[in-house]
Enzyme design. Sequence first.
Site, mmCIF file in Angstrom:
data_model
loop_
_atom_site.group_PDB
_atom_site.id
_atom_site.type_symbol
_atom_site.label_atom_id
_atom_site.label_comp_id
_atom_site.label_asym_id
_atom_site.label_seq_id
_atom_site.Cartn_x
_atom_site.Cartn_y
_atom_site.Cartn_z
ATOM 1 C CG ASP A 1 154.000 22.508 37.088
ATOM 2 O OD1 ASP A 1 155.067 21.873 37.172
ATOM 3 O OD2 ASP A 1 153.183 22.589 38.020
ATOM 4 N N GLY A 2 154.293 24.760 32.995
ATOM 5 C CA GLY A 2 153.882 25.044 31.623
ATOM 6 C C GLY A 2 154.871 24.501 30.610
ATOM 7 C CG ASN B 1 147.664 20.020 33.828
ATOM 8 O OD1 ASN B 1 148.086 18.942 34.235
ATOM 9 N ND2 ASN B 1 148.116 21.182 34.272
ATOM 10 C CE1 TYR C 1 140.232 27.564 37.368
ATOM 11 C CE2 TYR C 1 140.331 27.379 34.987
ATOM 12 C CZ TYR C 1 139.845 28.002 36.117
ATOM 13 O OH TYR C 1 138.976 29.052 36.000
ATOM 14 C CG MET D 1 143.321 20.858 44.243
ATOM 15 S SD MET D 1 145.042 20.588 44.725
ATOM 16 C CE MET D 1 145.751 22.192 44.319
ATOM 17 C CB SER D 2 142.148 26.134 41.815
ATOM 18 O OG SER D 2 143.544 25.996 41.927
#
EC number: 2.7.1.23
Length: 295
Positions: free
Chosen positions: A74-75, A148, A191, A193-194
């Site tokens: 993803d990065g 993001n 992040y 969501m986490s």
Amino acid sequence: MTQPFQRVLLVSKYHDPSVLPGLRQLRDFLLARDMPTFLESQSAADIGDSLGLPLLSFAEADAGSDLVIALGGDGTLLGTARQTAQSGIPILGINQGRLGFLADLSIHQISEALPPILEGHYQQDLRSILHAELWRSEERVHTGLAVNEVFIHKGGGESMIELQVQMDGRFVYTQRADGLIIATPTGSTAYAMSAGGPILTPTLAALLLVLICPHTLTARPLAVADSVEIVARLTASRQSAALSLDSHCSVPLEIGDEIVIRRASCAARFIHPEEENFFQILRGKLHWADSPGTD
């Protein structure tokens, strides 16, 4: 069916020689189909090998006929999206990382899944991008894009930072926390969501504000229209604090710094297989909404 792609530009995960076998497999597959194939200039410089392909920069690619295939995690896909956002070149992600939530295909699926896409059988969506500016003493000292999230956070110590947030000039809150995430719908599955934020569907015209470990029981994550301008001011910190954009850079902050965040005028253009849908990805990769007792 849309117009078939005329050329492919390969992009690889930087600083990772493990992508070379996958790149060679992609190269061989595309050349066997007589598809004009290029390697992105910085990718070639990073791996120290052109793979026998002509080189092409992002600036030289053509949004009307070219497809960027990003091989990595993803990065890699996020970095490619930032590079291509201004030109609107479409991106297809092939996962060679861990989860690869944004990457639609694995390297083992290319022989079956890639030909229909090259021939024009695909779906695409435009993902909103954030534009962030860091202002210090009425001077803009940093600017950048985030696909993001924009993340304002404490440094390595234990003390929290204090942030005052305004939206379109209206006071929202002053909170002490470990940090604040301002996320796009794309970033809502990362992040944010986490940290307890909700999942947004990718094309929803919204942004998320998610505090990290706030010193309160009542400051819940907030979803707002993506037309607003958000200003976050660092009002107190006993230690270092920083601004990060998609975790790819970290800019030190000082007391009184203001970060201005708004939706960028450009967008990331992602390509997907025709049969794919967002909820299928959520279930398959994040095991979202699994029923008890199901495999």
